[in-house]
Design a protein around this motif. Sequence first.
Motif, PDB file in Angstrom:
ATOM      1  N   MET A   1      -3.817  -3.237   5.174  1.00 41.82           N
ATOM      2  CA  MET A   1      -4.667  -4.350   4.741  1.00 41.82           C
ATOM      3  C   MET A   1      -6.065  -4.156   5.306  1.00 41.82           C
ATOM      4  O   MET A   1      -6.214  -3.678   6.434  1.00 41.82           O
ATOM      5  N   ASN A   2      -7.062  -4.535   4.545  1.00 35.46           N
ATOM      6  CA  ASN A   2      -8.406  -4.580   5.096  1.00 35.46           C
ATOM      7  C   ASN A   2      -8.528  -5.790   6.018  1.00 35.46           C
ATOM      8  O   ASN A   2      -8.442  -6.931   5.588  1.00 35.46           O
TER       9      ASN A   2
ATOM     10  N   ARG B   1       4.375  11.892   3.794  1.00 43.48           N
ATOM     11  CA  ARG B   1       3.329  12.920   3.868  1.00 43.48           C
ATOM     12  C   ARG B   1       2.024  12.404   4.471  1.00 43.48           C
ATOM     13  O   ARG B   1       1.327  13.142   5.163  1.00 43.48           O
ATOM     14  N   HIS B   2       1.674  11.166   4.143  1.00 46.35           N
ATOM     15  CA  HIS B   2       0.346  10.674   4.470  1.00 46.35           C
ATOM     16  C   HIS B   2       0.326   9.853   5.756  1.00 46.35           C
ATOM     17  O   HIS B   2       1.324   9.250   6.144  1.00 46.35           O
ATOM     18  N   LEU B   3      -0.834   9.817   6.376  1.00 45.26           N
ATOM     19  CA  LEU B   3      -1.060   8.951   7.518  1.00 45.26           C
ATOM     20  C   LEU B   3      -0.981   7.492   7.081  1.00 45.26           C
ATOM     21  O   LEU B   3      -1.226   7.161   5.915  1.00 45.26           O
ATOM     22  N   VAL B   4      -0.659   6.619   8.030  1.00 48.50           N
ATOM     23  CA  VAL B   4      -0.624   5.180   7.780  1.00 48.50           C
ATOM     24  C   VAL B   4      -1.421   4.485   8.878  1.00 48.50           C
ATOM     25  O   VAL B   4      -1.226   4.762  10.065  1.00 48.50           O
ATOM     26  N   THR B   5      -2.318   3.586   8.479  1.00 47.53           N
ATOM     27  CA  THR B   5      -3.108   2.831   9.443  1.00 47.53           C
ATOM     28  C   THR B   5      -3.047   1.350   9.090  1.00 47.53           C
ATOM     29  O   THR B   5      -2.588   0.973   8.013  1.00 47.53           O
ATOM     30  N   THR B   6      -3.508   0.510  10.003  1.00 46.47           N
ATOM     31  CA  THR B   6      -3.368  -0.929   9.822  1.00 46.47           C
ATOM     32  C   THR B   6      -4.518  -1.552   9.046  1.00 46.47           C
ATOM     33  O   THR B   6      -4.336  -2.544   8.348  1.00 46.47           O
ATOM     34  N   GLY B   7      -5.746  -1.015   9.205  1.00 45.48           N
ATOM     35  CA  GLY B   7      -6.936  -1.651   8.652  1.00 45.48           C
ATOM     36  C   GLY B   7      -7.543  -2.681   9.586  1.00 45.48           C
ATOM     37  O   GLY B   7      -8.490  -3.388   9.231  1.00 45.48           O
ATOM     38  N   ALA B   8      -7.020  -2.768  10.825  1.00 44.13           N
ATOM     39  CA  ALA B   8      -7.466  -3.789  11.778  1.00 44.13           C
ATOM     40  C   ALA B   8      -8.881  -3.511  12.275  1.00 44.13           C
ATOM     41  O   ALA B   8      -9.311  -2.359  12.378  1.00 44.13           O
ATOM     42  N   GLU B   9      -9.588  -4.590  12.620  1.00 41.48           N
ATOM     43  CA  GLU B   9     -10.882  -4.451  13.282  1.00 41.48           C
ATOM     44  C   GLU B   9     -10.708  -4.058  14.744  1.00 41.48           C
ATOM     45  O   GLU B   9     -11.596  -3.445  15.331  1.00 41.48           O
TER      46      GLU B   9
ATOM     47  N   VAL C   1      -6.813   4.675   1.491  1.00 42.48           N
ATOM     48  CA  VAL C   1      -6.528   3.727   0.413  1.00 42.48           C
ATOM     49  C   VAL C   1      -5.911   2.457   0.988  1.00 42.48           C
ATOM     50  O   VAL C   1      -4.800   2.487   1.522  1.00 42.48           O
ATOM     51  N   SER C   2      -6.647   1.349   0.879  1.00 42.64           N
ATOM     52  CA  SER C   2      -6.160   0.071   1.385  1.00 42.64           C
ATOM     53  C   SER C   2      -5.320  -0.614   0.315  1.00 42.64           C
ATOM     54  O   SER C   2      -5.689  -0.657  -0.863  1.00 42.64           O
ATOM     55  N   LEU C   3      -4.200  -1.175   0.743  1.00 45.57           N
ATOM     56  CA  LEU C   3      -3.230  -1.753  -0.186  1.00 45.57           C
ATOM     57  C   LEU C   3      -3.333  -3.271  -0.305  1.00 45.57           C
ATOM     58  O   LEU C   3      -2.642  -3.871  -1.135  1.00 45.57           O
TER      59      LEU C   3
ATOM     60  N   VAL D   1     -13.858   8.729   2.059  1.00 43.95           N
ATOM     61  CA  VAL D   1     -14.279   7.394   1.654  1.00 43.95           C
ATOM     62  C   VAL D   1     -13.094   6.452   1.802  1.00 43.95           C
ATOM     63  O   VAL D   1     -11.948   6.885   1.903  1.00 43.95           O
ATOM     64  N   ARG D   2     -13.374   5.175   1.794  1.00 44.87           N
ATOM     65  CA  ARG D   2     -12.323   4.166   1.938  1.00 44.87           C
ATOM     66  C   ARG D   2     -12.370   3.261   0.725  1.00 44.87           C
ATOM     67  O   ARG D   2     -13.422   2.707   0.391  1.00 44.87           O
ATOM     68  N   ILE D   3     -11.236   3.119   0.055  1.00 45.81           N
ATOM     69  CA  ILE D   3     -11.215   2.381  -1.198  1.00 45.81           C
ATOM     70  C   ILE D   3     -10.082   1.354  -1.192  1.00 45.81           C
ATOM     71  O   ILE D   3      -9.151   1.442  -0.393  1.00 45.81           O
ATOM     72  N   LEU D   4     -10.178   0.391  -2.094  1.00 45.15           N
ATOM     73  CA  LEU D   4      -9.180  -0.670  -2.192  1.00 45.15           C
ATOM     74  C   LEU D   4      -8.358  -0.488  -3.465  1.00 45.15           C
ATOM     75  O   LEU D   4      -8.910  -0.396  -4.560  1.00 45.15           O
ATOM     76  N   ALA D   5      -7.034  -0.423  -3.307  1.00 47.08           N
ATOM     77  CA  ALA D   5      -6.125  -0.310  -4.444  1.00 47.08           C
ATOM     78  C   ALA D   5      -5.409  -1.642  -4.638  1.00 47.08           C
ATOM     79  O   ALA D   5      -4.183  -1.696  -4.765  1.00 47.08           O
ATOM     80  N   ALA D   6      -6.173  -2.716  -4.636  1.00 46.84           N
ATOM     81  CA  ALA D   6      -5.603  -4.056  -4.788  1.00 46.84           C
ATOM     82  C   ALA D   6      -6.713  -5.037  -5.118  1.00 46.84           C
ATOM     83  O   ALA D   6      -7.788  -4.997  -4.519  1.00 46.84           O
ATOM     84  N   SER D   7      -6.453  -5.888  -6.069  1.00 47.81           N
ATOM     85  CA  SER D   7      -7.248  -7.096  -6.309  1.00 47.81           C
ATOM     86  C   SER D   7      -6.367  -8.029  -7.117  1.00 47.81           C
ATOM     87  O   SER D   7      -5.557  -7.581  -7.932  1.00 47.81           O
ATOM     88  N   GLU D   8      -6.512  -9.315  -6.862  1.00 50.35           N
ATOM     89  CA  GLU D   8      -5.560 -10.291  -7.375  1.00 50.35           C
ATOM     90  C   GLU D   8      -6.271 -11.387  -8.165  1.00 50.35           C
ATOM     91  O   GLU D   8      -7.326 -11.870  -7.747  1.00 50.35           O
ATOM     92  N   GLY D   9      -5.667 -11.772  -9.280  1.00 49.96           N
ATOM     93  CA  GLY D   9      -6.207 -12.852 -10.097  1.00 49.96           C
ATOM     94  C   GLY D   9      -5.551 -14.178  -9.758  1.00 49.96           C
ATOM     95  O   GLY D   9      -4.469 -14.231  -9.168  1.00 49.96           O
TER      96      GLY D   9
END
Length: 330
Positions: free
Chosen positions: A181-182, A211-219, A84-86, A31-39
């Motif tokens: 980033m998404n 340890r983990h893979l890193v991706t951009t989140g680009a379309e 996990v999107s940052l 699954v793909r989840i977001l670990a960020a939200s801003e007020g």
Amino acid sequence: MNLGMASGPSSARARVHDDLSHLSTFGVNTVRILAASEGSQYGWQPDRMYPALMTAPGTYDMEAFDGLDWFLAQLPRYNMTAVVSLSNYWTWSGGVAQYVSWATDTRIPYPVQWDHLCQVFAGGEYQAYLDYTNRFYADPRLYNTTQTWFRDHVRRVVTRTNVYTGLEYRNDPSILAWELMNEPQIIPGDYDQMFQWIDDTASFIHALDARHLVTTGAESKNGQQWFYAMHRSKYISLASVHFWPLNWGLYNSTDSSFSSVDFAIQEMWRFVEGVSEWSQDLDIPCVLLEYGMMRDQWGSSAGLGAYAPSAPVTHRNRFYTARKAACAAD
């Protein structure tokens, strides 16, 4: 994250279990989840998820963080991992436009969009929003400020210890990959600055967690040269691809015939073949992380009626069936 909170209006732990169980019956293992939200410093904002994880730079709602911990702790029960999107380019979580708002103490110029909370269309010019949000990684006057705040957030997430498992996130096998980033949008005409932000950020993550893979989140919707600019960093180990034919002007949702959806299907496979070849050139795997087709938008389902659960899915089923058939043939 919010669904995993122990209490509050966003809490829905039973739904999380129902959804993960349902997905697992179809063989879904990631699954793909977001670990960020801003007020916002200006109070309530349109069409955002609440509560925000980060209410101000460096200030967190720890109950929301607990919800993220809890969610990740459930994944092994369903033999799943998470991308996990940052951060997020778009407004529904606050997004990186909120970093610009904090840095400049200005209001975000929201684009015209349907506000699901207020049930109205709100906002202004789309290009004004893009120009404003791109300042997060393209404005040299803000770069040090926005990136310091963002890297502090990245560090906070990647090195966090999950209160349910006792594992630091960077050591958690339930996390498959970090996503910068998404859907980061391009900086028109500036391949080098886009690459620099991606390379700097991915390098920073890699230094915290090798340890983990890193991706951009680009379309990856902007062609070969932009694909290379967004994925050629040696710290990017997974190419990101999305496909949304309606959003990209490749599908007419008001056309009840099959001609428009069939064109979208043809474009999807042309697109997938292209990004697959480009990924091979860079010697990294490529993953289609988002794709979709909305419900029928004609007849009684015209306009906002297409968002009703009762709206038909004639074209969506054709789109998904074509994808499934092609995968089976491969």
